[in-house]
Design an enzyme around this catalytic site. Sequence first.
Site, short mmCIF file in Angstrom:
data_model
loop_
_atom_site.label_atom_id
_atom_site.label_comp_id
_atom_site.label_asym_id
_atom_site.label_seq_id
_atom_site.Cartn_x
_atom_site.Cartn_y
_atom_site.Cartn_z
N HIS A 68 -2.06 -18.38 -9.02
CA HIS A 68 -0.98 -17.70 -8.39
C HIS A 68 -1.11 -17.34 -7.11
O HIS A 68 -2.07 -16.90 -6.69
CB HIS A 68 -0.90 -16.46 -9.64
CG HIS A 68 0.20 -15.51 -9.09
ND1 HIS A 68 1.55 -15.98 -8.99
CD2 HIS A 68 0.36 -14.26 -8.98
CE1 HIS A 68 2.25 -14.67 -8.52
NE2 HIS A 68 1.66 -13.86 -8.65
N CYS B 292 4.37 -12.55 -13.60
CA CYS B 292 3.77 -13.72 -12.89
C CYS B 292 2.77 -14.51 -13.74
O CYS B 292 2.47 -15.75 -13.28
CB CYS B 292 2.66 -13.16 -11.56
SG CYS B 292 3.39 -12.15 -10.69
N ASN C 84 4.79 -14.43 -2.69
CA ASN C 84 4.59 -14.39 -4.10
C ASN C 84 5.93 -14.49 -4.68
O ASN C 84 6.76 -13.70 -4.50
CB ASN C 84 4.05 -12.88 -4.42
CG ASN C 84 3.67 -12.65 -5.94
OD1 ASN C 84 4.28 -13.52 -6.55
ND2 ASN C 84 2.91 -11.79 -6.11
O1 UT7 Z 1 1.93 -10.96 -8.50
C1 UT7 Z 1 2.05 -9.64 -8.68
C2 UT7 Z 1 0.83 -8.96 -8.28
N1 UT7 Z 1 0.74 -8.39 -7.26
C3 UT7 Z 1 -0.41 -8.54 -6.15
O2 UT7 Z 1 -0.96 -9.56 -6.50
C4 UT7 Z 1 -0.59 -7.65 -4.95
C5 UT7 Z 1 -1.92 -7.03 -5.23
N2 UT7 Z 1 -2.12 -6.20 -4.05
C6 UT7 Z 1 -2.50 -6.56 -2.80
O3 UT7 Z 1 -1.92 -8.00 -2.44
C7 UT7 Z 1 -2.64 -5.67 -1.66
O4 UT7 Z 1 -3.16 -4.45 -2.36
C8 UT7 Z 1 -1.78 -5.29 -0.77
C9 UT7 Z 1 -1.53 -6.59 0.20
C10 UT7 Z 1 -0.27 -5.20 -1.39
C11 UT7 Z 1 -2.04 -4.28 0.00
O5 UT7 Z 1 -3.17 -4.75 0.93
P1 UT7 Z 1 -4.42 -3.54 0.75
O6 UT7 Z 1 -5.47 -4.16 1.62
O7 UT7 Z 1 -4.63 -3.26 -0.67
O8 UT7 Z 1 -3.93 -2.45 1.55
P2 UT7 Z 1 -3.78 -0.76 1.24
O9 UT7 Z 1 -2.71 -0.86 0.32
O10 UT7 Z 1 -5.01 -0.39 0.87
O11 UT7 Z 1 -3.22 -0.31 2.55
C12 UT7 Z 1 -3.99 -0.30 3.70
C13 UT7 Z 1 -3.17 0.39 4.87
C14 UT7 Z 1 -2.49 1.80 4.27
O12 UT7 Z 1 -2.48 2.70 5.52
P3 UT7 Z 1 -3.58 3.97 5.55
O13 UT7 Z 1 -3.07 4.58 4.37
O14 UT7 Z 1 -5.03 3.29 5.50
O15 UT7 Z 1 -3.18 4.23 6.76
C15 UT7 Z 1 -1.01 1.29 4.09
O16 UT7 Z 1 -0.06 2.37 4.57
O17 UT7 Z 1 -2.08 -0.51 5.39
C16 UT7 Z 1 -0.96 -0.06 5.28
N3 UT7 Z 1 0.00 -0.79 4.93
C17 UT7 Z 1 0.86 -1.46 5.96
N4 UT7 Z 1 0.51 -1.56 7.29
C18 UT7 Z 1 1.41 -2.34 7.80
C19 UT7 Z 1 0.50 -1.02 3.69
N5 UT7 Z 1 1.59 -1.99 3.81
C20 UT7 Z 1 1.76 -2.22 5.13
C21 UT7 Z 1 2.55 -3.46 5.91
N6 UT7 Z 1 2.40 -3.02 7.21
N7 UT7 Z 1 3.46 -4.02 5.22
#
Ligand code: UT7
Length: 331
Positions: free
Chosen positions: A258, A118, A288
Amino acid sequence: MSGMQLYPVGIIGTGKYVPERILTNHDLEQMVETNDEWIVSRTGIRERRIAAPEQATSDLAYHAAEAALRASGVAAEDLDLILVATITPDMFFPSTACLVQEKLGAKKAAAFDLSAACSGFIYGLATASNMIATGMYKHVLVIGAECLSRITDYTDRNTCILFGDGAGAVVLGRVPEGRGFKSFELGADGSGGELLNVRGGGSRLPSTKESVDSKAHYLFMAGNDVFKFAVRIMGSAAEEALRKAGMDKSEIDLLVPHQANIRIIQSALNRLDLQEEKSMINLDKYGNMSAASIPVALAEAVEEGRVQEGDKLVLVGFGGGLTWGASVLVW
Ligand code: UT7
């Protein structure tokens, strides 16, 4: 560089292309266990574009390049170099830049791809602008282009909601004294390589039936770790680029970050004491697009009349590698 004359270098044309097909959050609700409310509140994304089956990265890159050339008034035949930043090339080789060169008929241009995920577009700007500053080249086309849908696992809700396809391009050339690029800040931390990668298909894990079955050709991301890294690095990279440019954050007219996650952008805005209207944000429409995110956002900012002559811009990104990059420029 002492004794060598350096020419001021800037962006003299911008262009973008996104495929027609739209994949909405509601579409994704039919594919994985997710919902629009979660995606919007956690990421800010509402929809993303998906390339048609017959389109590959060089096709998106070509359309964006044509638009940038038109805006710059530079003919394809007058390009000295084409540089494509991508992690989703059409194929291992020839480079996507060579494929674009052929499509454009840019017969005089050298061509190569650059891999910094990225951050690739900013790495590409730094590379190309130095080649112009030293007098080696006059006109360079820098493109960020991706077909991330081709490496996305649409059964993995952690990643499939995030990514989209698109391309952005700029033509770099000499500009009047006082304008153009003022600084670059590039960095890498290879110890974080495991956090964001595509493991399969290279010399470490060549393509086999097993590699396909184990999903090794899809993008893997440790979302939370990347998120923490992103929040830290966006602010510090932008601040370092400002320091090198001898500029204060209060002077920023437009931040072009980004487009990974609205919460990451907001944390960068907080760190830089900027209101949201000082930032280009279009991730709601495109998600993204890795190396394409910054040049598409920049091209849209120009289209929308949000960039005026003399404006001070900060471009900043981060991504796989891990890598990061920031640049300060005067439009
Ligand atoms: O350019 C490349 C670089 N990439 C990025 O910049 C991405 C950076 N990361 C992020 O943007 C975030 O970490 C995400 C958007 C990917 C995830 O958000 P988060 O606030 O970090 O959520 P998390 O991974 O901590 O997940 C929270 C909960 C989990 O459930 P439990 O374990 O708390 O029960 C996940 O399983 O949300 C759940 N979850 C979802 N729920 C509904 C994860 N993906 C989804 C989804 N829909 N699509």
